[in-house]
Design an enzyme around this catalytic site. Structure first.
Site: not given
Length: 104
Positions: A29, A32
């Site tokens: 991600c 993230c």
């Protein structure tokens, strides 16, 4: 200080700490990875709050403690209960979530 969870024991950590902020993320991600250093920096600004990073892919029991439909998801826990959560890539939104439990 931001701690990265190594085992699926978030429930115990939440039970042992009054105020907890969790970032749910994953290695694949991008947002993230962008938010993790911001979370780490913010963790140094607050006393009495436990900051954790949980890999949502590797720790399914910990993931179940919040409604993680999108990554990154940030969740706040107080007194063992889920208080609020947000899916965001904006530091201001994360700070609002933290301030909500920091000031109560």
């Amino acid at each position: 200080m931001l701690q990265e969870l190594e085992q699926d024991n978030l429930k115990e950590i939440i039970a042992d700490n009054d105020k907890v902020i969790v970032q749910y993320g994953a290695t694949w991600c991008g947002n993230c990875r962008i938010m993790k250093p911001k979370m780490k920096r913010l963790s140094g600004d607050y006393e009495g709050i436990t900051f954790l990073y949980v890999d949502a892919e590797k720790l399914p029991e910990s993931r179940k403690l919040a409604e993680v439909n999108n990554l990154p998801t940030f969740a706040s826990f107080k007194g063992g209960e889920l208080i609020n959560q947000t899916q965001t890539n904006k530091e201001a939104n994360l700070k609002e979530l933290i301030d909500e439990i920091a000031n109560n």
